[in-house]
Design a protein around this motif. Structure first.
Motif, PDB file in Angstrom:
ATOM      1  N   ARG B  29       0.802  -1.217   0.000  1.00 41.03           N
ATOM      2  CA  ARG B  29       0.000   0.000   0.000  1.00 41.03           C
ATOM      3  C   ARG B  29       0.834   1.266   0.000  1.00 41.03           C
ATOM      4  O   ARG B  29       0.360   2.314  -0.396  1.00 41.03           O
ATOM      5  N   GLU B  32       2.422   3.513  -4.326  1.00 39.47           N
ATOM      6  CA  GLU B  32       1.146   3.688  -5.017  1.00 39.47           C
ATOM      7  C   GLU B  32       1.113   3.132  -6.445  1.00 39.47           C
ATOM      8  O   GLU B  32       0.184   2.378  -6.775  1.00 39.47           O
ATOM      9  N   ASP B  36      -1.404   0.078  -7.573  1.00 36.86           N
ATOM     10  CA  ASP B  36      -2.467   0.217  -8.560  1.00 36.86           C
ATOM     11  C   ASP B  36      -2.366  -0.817  -9.669  1.00 36.86           C
ATOM     12  O   ASP B  36      -3.373  -1.192 -10.281  1.00 36.86           O
ATOM     13  N   THR B 115      -6.504   2.223  -0.928  1.00 38.08           N
ATOM     14  CA  THR B 115      -6.096   0.845  -0.624  1.00 38.08           C
ATOM     15  C   THR B 115      -7.293   0.048  -0.130  1.00 38.08           C
ATOM     16  O   THR B 115      -7.530  -1.076  -0.572  1.00 38.08           O
TER      17      THR B 115
END
Lengths: 499, 496
Positions: B29, B32, B36, B115
């Motif tokens: 988390r 980023e 993703d 998240t």
């Protein structure tokens, strides 16, 4: 009846389990420092837990009688012998006790600072008394432990309790003691009628209906107070709210199970015909407990009160299962006792952790913790899910088997039990929702502002909850760990009922 | 067709991969971009794991894997047949599109708690795939409840008053109905049959013994019909429009594909593999269901007509289409069941495009109301073209997917000589045309030059492309499904 008694390992395992905490309690006052005292308490309870492992591994699952038995003559003139042994039902309860005690030590690590030596002594005495209740096969010995357990519990609430501890501890004592008088009466009547106090011998008697009704009614009153069933429940919320976390855990985790255990041992075991005839009444009482306990829990703002009322509802499920007069129902009742012991203990420990941080048990003061305490809310949610019977947790399979047994008996009965589960989902989800998110945005910001400083649970606390979470998931997917142990004994018990 | 059961641990993958994806997303988390991209990779792997099972299942084999047994007759057991694979493949295929779309949507609107969003989103998908692969009623119920609970944080994602109110409604409807009706139905069925296993060998016989009391069987059926409230059959439908407060990717994949389809799929499973067509016909429950869901098909379409919020209109359209699926299966004939089940896929392809487009419009222009959408077709031509194609599928115009399923449904109604049911199907198509046509016409042919302060299209921004491309792809999937219906038909043929 020697065929009912059998000692598998060949050494006095049960006496060891009884003596270890007693010895610990005797030695604890000599330990000096606070830190070593805590460690000492933990070591003793962990040692007891380790020595109880053979109870699971060596247990003969096909044998319906009492195993690990020991029989020593004591006051033979009065029929009082030292007889201990476990069947499947008591074995799982002993294991539940030995599992919860180290967790009680761990969850009081920071909470209890004053009179620590006494605290450790009281907890260890409590463990001995609880184990004693479940392993005693002599009714006098049983009664001694049954009553003896009151004193450490009284002290726990009265010394380490909250602001209204005097009221709560006295109420607890008066209620349970008054109930126990009836038990004593029944036990004396049994002795007078048979001349023996040994439970396996009593099992061989077929009492006449009058005697059976006497035993049933007296024992049922005593157990209904302990369980507790509506309307004899009012001591429980008071005791829970004032008790320290360890006290609540023992109270909910093990002490209430003594009620259920008493129902099986005395009401159903010794008075099968009376139990058979009284089953419709007991089912009705259990349903009332489920529904009223649930509805009362819906309106609570104090987390401990909420869980206390949910306990009443859950124990209603236990009694409902037991009085279905079927193997499935009784099995489910015993399983549900273990489930409740695990999940409600986890919930009480969670509330204790919150109280250490926010110094409040009110839902309104403990809302919107999701972002500051993610580890805590995850484990709390799991425990809550177990409490309302989410599939995949232990609570589901226990309640589901009770509901199936109820449907087998009567459709309307099943429908009422389902309503109990629905109410449980309502109050538990309400609590979870508020603790994680809060339901008003203003409330959320207020919560976020206050809780910015809150620390998430540390490794010790995660460990305590993770052990219980492991139990929740394990039994949720493999209830056979409990059901296999209880199956033979429960089958024999139900045969007595219908035979 | 002869059916053989084959033990296959590979069946665990479609459920385990999304769960692993969720765990990995949580673990990464802090990083980023990496976080993703994990759902995209996870969705591709999941799709692959489902597709590798396709040839075996097409041969008529049923794959089975028992994870653990809780109690005699109650087990966690995965089984995949053609019907399950159709749903699993649809969900995992659309997840790939949705995971790309999520990146664009969440980044453009700078949503908070991303998240949490990704983790819950992925676990909900695992639950949906688990339901598709469920081999008995307990597993189905387990996955059903998992989907309910993990979608709650997604519904209340914005954490404002509207979100909390909708979230409460969502839980009360879904958890309440499953605890009240479904749990009772399961216990009743266990009492009557002594097991919660399904009969996957055929759709005719079900699991009920001939001695089971007819009255109780009917009660169990009705409890199931209302217990699976995710199917949004009126009067238990109003959680779905309420759930539209969630971010659009949730509405698109979950509240148009996974969540609601879990409900519909469960009802179809229970009708075909638990009760069986013989018993339903004997008890007249098929006709009863068909009549009852027809009210929802027409009623929800009428409500959709008067909604001017685009997502609300799509939600009511979903309610209507879900009941169309149940309507097909409840006709209990070959054509009806085929049409109903294939509409699970066709509706999914079309409805996800529609939601993707609605979300792209929100992200690109902030417009949510249809009356403000005049001229939007000129600013977002690809998006609105995709919207148009998907609308055609919903209405049932060839060569788009919806046509094939409606064709089967209409012929099933003719088989039954039921003018009434045929009328329901045709009128609902007409109503679809009315409410989707209005959007299309407003977008392309109204407004004219008033909106000339916005020159050119707004589809070129990199993040917008993440939304526009998935919309176009899913719309094209609809066309492909309409032009080559054989793949879906071959899967369903193994079941009939």
């Amino acid at each position: 009846m020697p065929s009912l008694l059998f000692n598998n390992p060949g050494y006095p395992l049960l006496s060891m389990l009884l003596c270890l905490p007693l010895a610990g309690a005797a030695l604890a006052p000599f330990v000096r420092h606070q830190k070593s005292l805590r460690l000492f308490g933990l070591v003793v309870t962990v040692a007891t837990l380790c020595s109880s492992i053979p109870l699971y591994t060596e247990f003969d699952r096909a044998f319906a009688g009492f195993q690990f038995a020991e029989h020593y003559s004591w006051l033979s003139v009065l029929g009082i012998d030292y007889v201990v042994g476990v069947d499947g039902i008591s074995a799982v309860l002993v294991l539940l006790t030995t599992l919860l005690m180290p967790l009680c030590m761990l969850c009081s690590w920071r909470e209890v600072q004053e009179r620590l030596a006494e605290f450790i002594v009281v907890l260890l005495l409590m463990e001995a008394a609880l184990i004693g209740v479940f392993i005693s096969l002599n009714i006098v010995l049983f009664y001694v432990f049954w009553e003896g357990m009151l004193i450490p519990m009284y002290l726990l609430i009265a010394i380490w309790g909250g602001p209204r501890r005097d009221y709560a501890s006295v109420k607890f004592f008066v209620y349970t003691f008054a109930g126990s008088i009836f038990l004593l009466f029944a036990l004396i009547a049994l002795y007078v009628a048979t001349g023996t106090c040994n439970y396996p011998d009593l099992l061989s008697y077929r009492f006449n209906p009058r005697m059976q009704w006497l035993v049933f009614v007296c024992c049922a009153i005593a157990c209904a107070v302990k369980t507790p069933l509506y309307p004899l429940h009012t001591w429980l919320p008071a005791a829970h709210v004032e008790a320290p976390t360890a006290g609540s855990v023992i109270l909910a985790g093990v002490l209430l199970k003594m009620g259920g255990y008493g129902f099986l041992r005395f009401c159903i075991g010794l008075a099968p015909h009376a139990a058979q005839s009284a089953a419709p009444l007991m089912t009705a009482v259990a349903l009332v407990a489920i529904l009223i306990g649930g509805c009362l829990a819906l309106g609570q703002d104090d987390l401990k009160r909420l869980i206390a009322y949910s306990s009443i509802a859950h124990m209603g499920f236990v009694v409902l299962g037991m009085f279905m007069v079927s193997v499935r129902g009784t099995q489910a009742g015993v399983l549900q006792m273990v489930n409740h012991g695990i999940s409600t203990s986890a919930l009480f420990i969670c509330v204790g952790m919150l109280y250490e941080r926010t110094h409040s048990r009110l839902l309104a003061d403990n809302c919107a913790l999701g972002s500051s305490m993610p580890r805590f809310v995850t484990l709390f949610t799991l425990a809550a899910c177990s409490s309302f019977g989410f599939p995949g947790t232990n609570g589901f399979i226990g309640e589901f088997l009770v509901i199936i047994a109820a449907f087998e008996k009567n459709i309307v009965l099943g429908a009422c039990a389902v309503c109990g589960v629905l109410v449980a989902a309502a109050y538990m989800l309400r609590a979870v929702q508020k603790i994680i998110w809060a339901d008003r945005p203003g409330n959320h910001q207020h919560g976020a502002a206050i809780h910015k400083v809150l620390s998430d649970i540390n490794i010790r606390e995660v460990f305590v909850l993770a052990v219980l979470a492991g139990g929740i998931v394990l039994i949720g997917f493999r209830p056979s760990v409990v059901l296999d142990m209880t199956s033979a004994s429960v089958t024999m018990l139900v045969q007595r009922l219908s035979g | 067709m002869a059916v053989s059961l084959v033990h296959s641990p590979a069946l665990l993958l479609p459920v385990a991969l999304p769960l692993a994806t969720a765990a990995l997303t949580l673990a990464l988390r802090r990083n980023e971009p990496l976080r993703d991209s994990i759902p995209v990779i996870g969705s591709l792997l999941t799709l692959l794991s489902v597709l590798t099972l396709l040839p075996t299942v097409q041969d008529g084999t049923i794959l089975c894997f028992t994870v653990c047994t809780l109690y005699p007759g109650i087990a966690v057991r995965l089984c995949l047949d053609g019907m399950g694979l159709l749903f699993a493949a649809t969900a995992s295929l659309l997840w790939v599109a949705a995971s790309v779309y999520c990146i664009g949507y969440l980044k453009t609107l700078q949503e908070h708690a991303q998240t949490r969003f990704y983790v819950c989103y992925t676990i909900a998908l695992a639950g949906g795939l688990g339901a598709a692969c469920a081999g008995n009623l307990f597993t189905l119920y387990l996955c059903y409840e998992v989907v309910t609970i993990v979608t709650y944080p997604l519904v209340i994602h914005h954490q404002d008053t509207a979100a909390y109110q909708s979230g409460r409604k969502y839980l009360v409807y879904l958890m309440g109905s499953s605890k009240m009706f479904l749990l009772a139905a399961l216990a009743l069925m266990y009492r009557l049959c002594g097991t919660l296993d399904m009969n996957l060998h055929d759709i005719v016989h079900g699991i009920f013994p001939a001695t089971a009391q007819r009255g109780l069987v009917s009660v169990a059926y009705l409890l199931c019909l209302f217990g699976f409230a995710k199917a949004a059959i009126m009067p238990l439908h109003s959680w779905l429009p309420a759930a539209m407060v969630a971010p659009t990717p949730v509405s698109a994949l979950l509240h148009a594909v996974v969540v609601v389809k879990v409900g519909v799929f469960s009802i179809c499973r229970v009708m075909l593999n638990v009760f069986g067509t013989d018993l339903l016909m004997y008890l007249n429950l098929g006709t009863l269901t068909a009549g009852f869901v027809s009210l929802t098909v027409i009623g929800a379409s009428l409500i959709a007509l008067i909604k001017t919020d685009l997502k609300a209109r799509l939600a009511y359209s979903t309610i209507s289409q879900l009941s169309t699926i149940v309507l097909g299966v409840s006709m209990l004939g070959h054509a009806g069941i085929t049409g109903g089940l294939m509409h699970i896929a066709h509706h999914a392809f079309a409805k996800i495009s529609l939601f993707f487009c609605a979300g792209a419009v929100i992200a690109g222009t902030g417009i949510t109301d249809i009356t403000h959408m005049a001229g939007i077709g000129r600013r977002m031509p690809i998006t609105m073209a995709a919207f148009g194609i998907a609308s055609l599928s919903m209405i049932g115009i060839p060569p788009v997917g919806g046509f094939v399923s409606k064709w089967y449904l209409a012929s099933a109604a003719l088989d039954l000589h039921s003018i009434l049911l045929l009328g329901v199907i045709l009128v609902s198509s007409l109503l679809n045309a009315a409410y989707f046509g209005e959007v299309f016409i407003t977008a392309f042919f109204k407004g004219g030059t008033e909106s000339s302060e916005h020159k050119g299209t707004c589809e070129h921004a990199p993040l917008m492309r993440c939304m526009v491309v998935p919309s176009a792809v899913t719309a094209l999937l609809s066309v492909a499904a309409g032009m080559y219906p054989d793949l879906i038909l071959s899967l369903l043929r193994t079941r009939l």
